[in-house]
Design a protein around this motif. Structure first.
Motif, PDB file in Angstrom:
ATOM      1  N   ILE A 299      -4.372   1.311 -11.268  1.00 24.75           N
ATOM      2  CA  ILE A 299      -3.864   0.347 -10.288  1.00 24.75           C
ATOM      3  C   ILE A 299      -4.125   0.842  -8.865  1.00 24.75           C
ATOM      4  CG2 ILE A 299      -1.754  -0.726  -9.409  1.00 24.75           C
ATOM      5  CD1 ILE A 299      -0.727  -0.855 -12.234  1.00 24.75           C
ATOM      6  N   GLN A 300      -3.956   2.127  -8.637  1.00 27.67           N
ATOM      7  CA  GLN A 300      -4.206   2.674  -7.300  1.00 27.67           C
ATOM      8  C   GLN A 300      -5.668   2.521  -6.906  1.00 27.67           C
ATOM      9  OE1 GLN A 300      -2.682   6.651  -7.903  1.00 27.67           O
ATOM     10  NE2 GLN A 300      -0.728   6.162  -6.906  1.00 27.67           N
ATOM     11  N   ILE A 301      -6.580   2.778  -7.842  1.00 23.76           N
ATOM     12  CA  ILE A 301      -8.014   2.639  -7.549  1.00 23.76           C
ATOM     13  C   ILE A 301      -8.358   1.186  -7.245  1.00 23.76           C
ATOM     14  CG2 ILE A 301     -10.307   2.775  -8.598  1.00 23.76           C
ATOM     15  CD1 ILE A 301      -9.349   5.247 -10.109  1.00 23.76           C
ATOM     16  N   ALA A 302      -7.883   0.271  -8.074  1.00 23.67           N
ATOM     17  CA  ALA A 302      -8.213  -1.138  -7.895  1.00 23.67           C
ATOM     18  C   ALA A 302      -7.679  -1.670  -6.568  1.00 23.67           C
ATOM     19  CB  ALA A 302      -7.656  -1.956  -9.052  1.00 23.67           C
ATOM     20  N   PHE A 303      -6.456  -1.269  -6.196  1.00 25.29           N
ATOM     21  CA  PHE A 303      -5.874  -1.804  -4.968  1.00 25.29           C
ATOM     22  C   PHE A 303      -6.556  -1.258  -3.722  1.00 25.29           C
ATOM     23  CE2 PHE A 303      -2.838  -1.981  -1.492  1.00 25.29           C
ATOM     24  CZ  PHE A 303      -2.401  -3.301  -1.578  1.00 25.29           C
ATOM     25  N   THR A 304      -6.737   0.046  -3.668  1.00 27.50           N
ATOM     26  CA  THR A 304      -7.271   0.653  -2.446  1.00 27.50           C
ATOM     27  C   THR A 304      -8.751   0.341  -2.231  1.00 27.50           C
ATOM     28  OG1 THR A 304      -7.636   2.703  -3.678  1.00 27.50           O
ATOM     29  CG2 THR A 304      -5.599   2.520  -2.415  1.00 27.50           C
ATOM     30  N   LEU A 305      -9.525   0.202  -3.294  1.00 29.09           N
ATOM     31  CA  LEU A 305     -10.966  -0.001  -3.150  1.00 29.09           C
ATOM     32  C   LEU A 305     -11.380  -1.459  -3.110  1.00 29.09           C
ATOM     33  CD1 LEU A 305     -12.434   2.806  -5.467  1.00 29.09           C
ATOM     34  CD2 LEU A 305     -11.948   2.876  -3.009  1.00 29.09           C
ATOM     35  N   VAL A 306     -10.598  -2.332  -3.714  1.00 27.18           N
ATOM     36  CA  VAL A 306     -11.005  -3.744  -3.804  1.00 27.18           C
ATOM     37  C   VAL A 306     -10.002  -4.669  -3.135  1.00 27.18           C
ATOM     38  CG1 VAL A 306     -11.604  -5.643  -5.364  1.00 27.18           C
ATOM     39  CG2 VAL A 306     -12.268  -3.295  -5.953  1.00 27.18           C
ATOM     40  N   VAL A 307      -8.760  -4.627  -3.584  1.00 25.83           N
ATOM     41  CA  VAL A 307      -7.776  -5.638  -3.179  1.00 25.83           C
ATOM     42  C   VAL A 307      -7.436  -5.540  -1.697  1.00 25.83           C
ATOM     43  CG1 VAL A 307      -5.440  -6.506  -3.588  1.00 25.83           C
ATOM     44  CG2 VAL A 307      -6.819  -5.672  -5.509  1.00 25.83           C
ATOM     45  N   PHE A 308      -7.046  -4.385  -1.227  1.00 28.87           N
ATOM     46  CA  PHE A 308      -6.571  -4.233   0.147  1.00 28.87           C
ATOM     47  C   PHE A 308      -7.621  -4.600   1.193  1.00 28.87           C
ATOM     48  CE2 PHE A 308      -5.402  -1.440   3.817  1.00 28.87           C
ATOM     49  CZ  PHE A 308      -4.236  -2.092   4.156  1.00 28.87           C
ATOM     50  N   PRO A 309      -8.832  -4.054   1.135  1.00 27.67           N
ATOM     51  CA  PRO A 309      -9.820  -4.423   2.163  1.00 27.67           C
ATOM     52  C   PRO A 309     -10.207  -5.892   2.126  1.00 27.67           C
ATOM     53  CG  PRO A 309     -10.824  -3.047   0.467  1.00 27.67           C
ATOM     54  CD  PRO A 309      -9.368  -3.002   0.231  1.00 27.67           C
ATOM     55  N   CYS A 310     -10.312  -6.480   0.934  1.00 24.22           N
ATOM     56  CA  CYS A 310     -10.688  -7.895   0.848  1.00 24.22           C
ATOM     57  C   CYS A 310      -9.603  -8.802   1.410  1.00 24.22           C
ATOM     58  CB  CYS A 310     -10.991  -8.271  -0.604  1.00 24.22           C
ATOM     59  SG  CYS A 310     -12.524  -7.542  -1.243  1.00 24.22           S
ATOM     60  N   LEU A 311      -8.335  -8.448   1.181  1.00 26.08           N
ATOM     61  CA  LEU A 311      -7.244  -9.248   1.735  1.00 26.08           C
ATOM     62  C   LEU A 311      -7.229  -9.180   3.256  1.00 26.08           C
ATOM     63  CD1 LEU A 311      -4.257  -8.536  -0.696  1.00 26.08           C
ATOM     64  CD2 LEU A 311      -5.528 -10.666  -0.435  1.00 26.08           C
ATOM     65  N   LEU A 312      -7.451  -8.004   3.825  1.00 22.00           N
ATOM     66  CA  LEU A 312      -7.483  -7.882   5.286  1.00 22.00           C
ATOM     67  C   LEU A 312      -8.591  -8.739   5.884  1.00 22.00           C
ATOM     68  CD1 LEU A 312      -6.836  -4.063   5.869  1.00 22.00           C
ATOM     69  CD2 LEU A 312      -5.212  -5.958   5.991  1.00 22.00           C
ATOM     70  N   LEU A 313      -9.763  -8.719   5.265  1.00 20.90           N
ATOM     71  CA  LEU A 313     -10.866  -9.555   5.756  1.00 20.90           C
ATOM     72  C   LEU A 313     -10.541 -11.034   5.633  1.00 20.90           C
ATOM     73  CD1 LEU A 313     -13.968  -7.646   4.313  1.00 20.90           C
ATOM     74  CD2 LEU A 313     -13.365  -7.905   6.737  1.00 20.90           C
TER      75      LEU A 313
ATOM     76  N   LEU B 187       0.816  -1.214   0.000  1.00 15.02           N
ATOM     77  CA  LEU B 187       0.000   0.000   0.000  1.00 15.02           C
ATOM     78  C   LEU B 187       0.854   1.270   0.000  1.00 15.02           C
ATOM     79  CD1 LEU B 187      -2.856   1.213   0.106  1.00 15.02           C
ATOM     80  CD2 LEU B 187      -2.664   1.182   2.605  1.00 15.02           C
ATOM     81  N   LEU B 188       1.663   1.443   1.055  1.00 12.90           N
ATOM     82  CA  LEU B 188       2.397   2.700   1.189  1.00 12.90           C
ATOM     83  C   LEU B 188       3.627   2.765   0.273  1.00 12.90           C
ATOM     84  CD1 LEU B 188       2.224   3.276   5.061  1.00 12.90           C
ATOM     85  CD2 LEU B 188       0.759   4.211   3.259  1.00 12.90           C
ATOM     86  N   LYS B 189       4.449   1.723   0.296  1.00 10.75           N
ATOM     87  CA  LYS B 189       5.692   1.786  -0.476  1.00 10.75           C
ATOM     88  C   LYS B 189       5.439   1.758  -1.974  1.00 10.75           C
ATOM     89  CE  LYS B 189       9.942  -0.699  -1.570  1.00 10.75           C
ATOM     90  NZ  LYS B 189      10.782  -1.894  -1.332  1.00 10.75           N
ATOM     91  N   TYR B 190       4.665   0.760  -2.429  1.00 12.50           N
ATOM     92  CA  TYR B 190       4.527   0.577  -3.871  1.00 12.50           C
ATOM     93  C   TYR B 190       3.406   1.421  -4.478  1.00 12.50           C
ATOM     94  CZ  TYR B 190       8.035  -3.055  -4.343  1.00 12.50           C
ATOM     95  OH  TYR B 190       9.237  -3.719  -4.382  1.00 12.50           O
ATOM     96  N   VAL B 191       2.194   1.291  -3.964  1.00 15.06           N
ATOM     97  CA  VAL B 191       1.050   1.949  -4.597  1.00 15.06           C
ATOM     98  C   VAL B 191       1.163   3.465  -4.543  1.00 15.06           C
ATOM     99  CG1 VAL B 191      -1.447   2.285  -4.459  1.00 15.06           C
ATOM    100  CG2 VAL B 191      -0.484  -0.006  -4.257  1.00 15.06           C
TER     101      VAL B 191
END
Length: 794
Positions: A316-330, A98-102
């Protein structure tokens, strides 16, 4: 074939005369300044964000299949260990992807291109650290060759000076880039193996009678199918995979939320980073070694950056922050809740935590998602290889552009099948996702470290960031990556050696190829023939000038290659028109078509000798031009027309007076001529005529009073009218066109060491035999091809 020693020309009067007759193309390149920028509408950005889910995030998205399984291969005795591991996963995902790459590394793209070599090319433009010796100052005038100037006392200027000071520092940076590239290629081999094998292992959960051999065979069949559809291209594959990945993320997020509610919501305390310190304090050595499994939660992050050439940053930023990141945490939190409430049973925790009613549908989607995860690293590998090829660090291979709209979407058949064979070998050889996971982790963390180290000079030189910000970024990155790297060192004997072997093999190939490329250019540069010698032969060049055009391919941007002198001293005739063609790759992502070709005249007009320099970025490709021969000829004809517009000054005083008055109208006149008579995709610069050196900037006149006496004085003879010369060129083309390619064979001297002899005489020679011929790269008709060979000893 001629064996030629390398002789460095002594500088003297002959050197000065040669320098005057064959000037660099500074003025020509300086007249080409057209901005190039890909623009995306809001709708297109959202559409590409949807597609990116199917290409970029599959690897990250399938990590829940095997992370807890590899972190706790046996039963977990203390539930606090699960909470501590979950806390590590949460903050690793937050700090690295999230922070380093995105939000940071993606901004270090080279005009939309990502990956290790993109960082390297970006750095090479801001500091003279590139090791290829064929760089030229006109490259810096490209619109895509963006760079900054620095105050002499600034930190950036000091860093730049320090990097440029010694050759060993330049070689060290290149070696670091090659290591990162080779590890990324190893990632492209290991990702399909572990993802597909983990997914197919779900069969054994429902039916324990099924053996590992059965699941391995299923995995191999899936892998063969995956690599077989790569030729359809990322665009079609993305549309096919994206709906599946979206469904996958929504499914694992929903299952994770259900498991938190159903089993144990106390695991939510893992969002408190204090449990990370408790985890290490309690477990000590075992906790440290378990980092090898936890690190798998951030695998696929480097592929996210390397795949940037396929999609814009915002998508890529939109897809990661809105879909990928929250789903992975859950998903990870839900698995942790299941493990805590089931007595620490982490083996196949993902499949065992799935509700019975949706097990098989989830298994099918998981298998499809695992296949898609492989797509991310396969696409990244293609992109990395293409960049390495363009910068002279990889043998020439066939590159297929699979999309007319997005030039970054490519397919490399040879690499595709090599990846498939190695991937199947790893899958069938290990049959164990734990050992493959160890190998996988070693490759990924090494690439991350390389990116971190390259980002330091990028932030200082390109972004001109304050050193405190650079220190914070580097410190936070190493705080996560160094512990993971040290943990992977314990796993080298348990499968971690695989990426090291793969990387060593590719590193040897890339370094030897780069070494041979550099030596071949040095040979051509040192043995080039002075223009004074050519002009001393007279307009006939001491031979019979037969009708036709001869394109002589060379690595040089000035001077006459030795291969040409070898040619004219062994044959009784030469073509009426001789064009020296230099095809160059620059450390930029692309060269706009209006800046692609530079043309100039060499010597007086009645010699009919020209030079064409075709410039490409690592995103460009020769075969995109329908006919390279036509591109060169159209450029030549347009040059003659443009040149005629610039003749018209009676003396040097009038020249200096007219120059400022006419410079503004010059661009308008040239643009009008290009629009009326030029090819739509064949634009280039105008150049000096004759043998002028001090007056090589010829400006079109605004008055008919300006004559051509200055031009005549410089060339020593009367100029042809443009119509006559164009007619002459067309007659020569109708008579026939021949492409003369030099074939310089590099051999090691007899007194060389055994390592050098093996590397040059066998490995480099073998790579030269199996790589694509220059004639194929340039799309040269076979019947028009003439090879001239020579041997060069290093």
């Amino acid at each position: 074939m001629a064996s030629v020693p390398v002789n460095v020309e002594s500088k003297g009067s002959m050197w000065d005369l040669d320098h005057n007759l064959d000037q660099p193309m500074d003025e020509e390149a300086g007249r080409l300044r057209n901005m190039y920028q890909e623009k995306f509408s809001a709708i297109l950005v959202l559409r590409l964000a949807f597609q990116s889910l199917g290409v970029v995030f599959g690897d990250l998205g399938t990590s829940p299949l095997y992370v807890f399984h590899n972190t706790f291969p046996s039963r977990v005795e203390d539930s606090e260990d699960v909470v501590g591991a979950l806390s590590l996963i949460i903050y690793s995902l937050t700090l690295v992807p999230l922070l380093k790459y995105v939000f940071v590394v993606l901004r270090a793209n080279d005009n939309g291109q990502g990956g290790t070599f993109a960082l390297y090319s970006l750095l090479c433009r801001h500091a003279k650290i590139i090791t290829l010796p064929n760089q030229h100052r006109t490259d810096e005038q490209l619109t895509t060759y963006s760079r900054h100037t620095y105050d002499e006392g600034s930190l950036a200027a000091k860093v730049k000076k320090w990097l440029e000071a010694h050759a060993y520092k330049k070689n060290a940076i290149l070696f670091l880039v090659l290591i990162g590239t080779c590890m990324a290629i190893g990632d492209g081999i290991l990702t399909p193996a572990i993802s597909v094998l983990s997914a197919s292992g779900g069969i054994k959960v429902e039916d324990p009678k099924i053996t590992n051999d059965v699941s391995t065979i299923v995995a191999v069949v899936i892998l063969v199918g995956l690599f077989s559809i790569q030729h359809y291209g990322t665009n079609k594959v993305g549309w096919l995979f994206a709906p599946v990945v979206v469904l996958w993320f929504l499914l694992i997020g929903a299952i994770g939320a259900l498991n938190i509610w159903k089993y144990d919501n106390s695991v939510l305390k893992a969002y408190n980073p204090v449990f990370i310190f408790r985890y290490f304090r309690r477990g000590k050595r075992n906790s440290w070694i378990s980092l090898g499994g936890i690190m798998l939660s951030i695998t696929g992050t480097e592929a996210l950056f390397a795949d940037l050439s396929y999609f814009p940053v915002l998508s890529i930023q939109i897809a990661f922050t809105l879909v990928v990141f929250p789903c992975l945490l859950l998903a990870y939190t839900g698995q942790a809740a299941y493990i805590v409430s089931n007595n620490g049973q982490a083996f196949d925790a993902f499949y065992r935590s799935i509700p019975d009613g949706i097990y098989w549908p989830t298994f099918i989607i998981a298998t499809a998602a695992a296949v898609i995860a492989s797509q991310a690293t396969i696409s990244a590998t293609f992109s990395i290889i293409k960049q390495a090829l363009a910068l002279g660090c990889f043998p020439r291979v066939k590159v297929v552009h699979t999309s007319k709209n997005f030039l970054g979407q490519i397919y490399i058949p040879d690499i595709n099948w090599v990846l498939m064979v190695l991937c199947i070998a790893v899958t069938a050889g290990f049959k164990n996702q734990s050992q493959i996971g160890n190998a996988y982790g070693t490759a990924v963390v090494t690439v991350m470290l390389v990116t971190t180290f390259l980002m330091i000079p990028i932030m200082l030189l390109v972004w001109r960031s304050h050193w405190i910000l650079v220190f914070i970024f580097t410190g936070l990155s190493l705080l996560v990556e160094l512990p993971y790297f040290s943990a992977m060192l314990f796993k080298i004997g348990q499968g971690g050696w695989v990426p090291l072997v793969i990387a060593a093999a590719f590193l040897a190939i890339m370094y030897i190829w780069h070494y041979g490329t550099v030596k071949r250019f040095e040979f051509e540069s040192h043995s080039r023939v002075p223009m004074a010698w050519i002009l001393g032969l007279g307009p006939s060049l001491g031979l019979v000038r037969v009708p036709g055009i001869g394109f002589v391919y060379t690595e040089l941007t000035n001077g006459v290659p030795h291969i040409f002198s070898h040619f004219i001293t062994n044959l009784p005739a030469i073509h009426s028109v001789v064009v020296f063609v230099c095809v160059r790759y620059l450390p930029v992502h692309t060269v706009p078509m209006e800046e692609r070709v530079l043309v100039k005249r060499i010597g007086p007009k009645n010699f009919h000798m020209f030079r064409c320099v075709a410039r490409y970025g690592y995103k460009d490709h020769h075969m995109k031009d329908d006919d390279f021969e036509k591109l060169l000829f159209d450029s030549l004809c347009l040059f003659v027309r443009l040149e005629s517009m610039m003749e018209g000054y009676s003396d040097s005083d009038e020249y200096s007076t007219c120059e400022q008055q006419t410079r503004k109208s010059m661009k308008k006149s040239i643009d009008l001529l290009v629009t009326e008579g030029g090819s739509g995709n064949t634009l280039f610069s105008t150049l000096e005529s004759g043998a002028s050196s001090s007056l090589d900037s010829i400006i079109p006149s605004q008055s008919t009073q300006c004559g051509s006496s200055l031009m005549m004085r410089c060339s020593g003879q009367t100029s042809q009218r443009p119509g006559e010369e164009l007619e002459f060129l067309n007659r020569c083309k109708e008579a026939g066109v021949v492409h003369i390619l030099g074939n310089t064979i590099v051999r090691a001297r007899r007194d060389s060491g055994i390592v050098k002899r093996v590397a040059v005489n066998y490995i480099y020679a073998f790579l030269r035999r199996i790589c694509r011929e220059n004639s194929v790269m340039f799309n040269v008709p076979h019947e028009s091809l003439l090879n001239v060979g020579q041997v060069f000893y290093v």
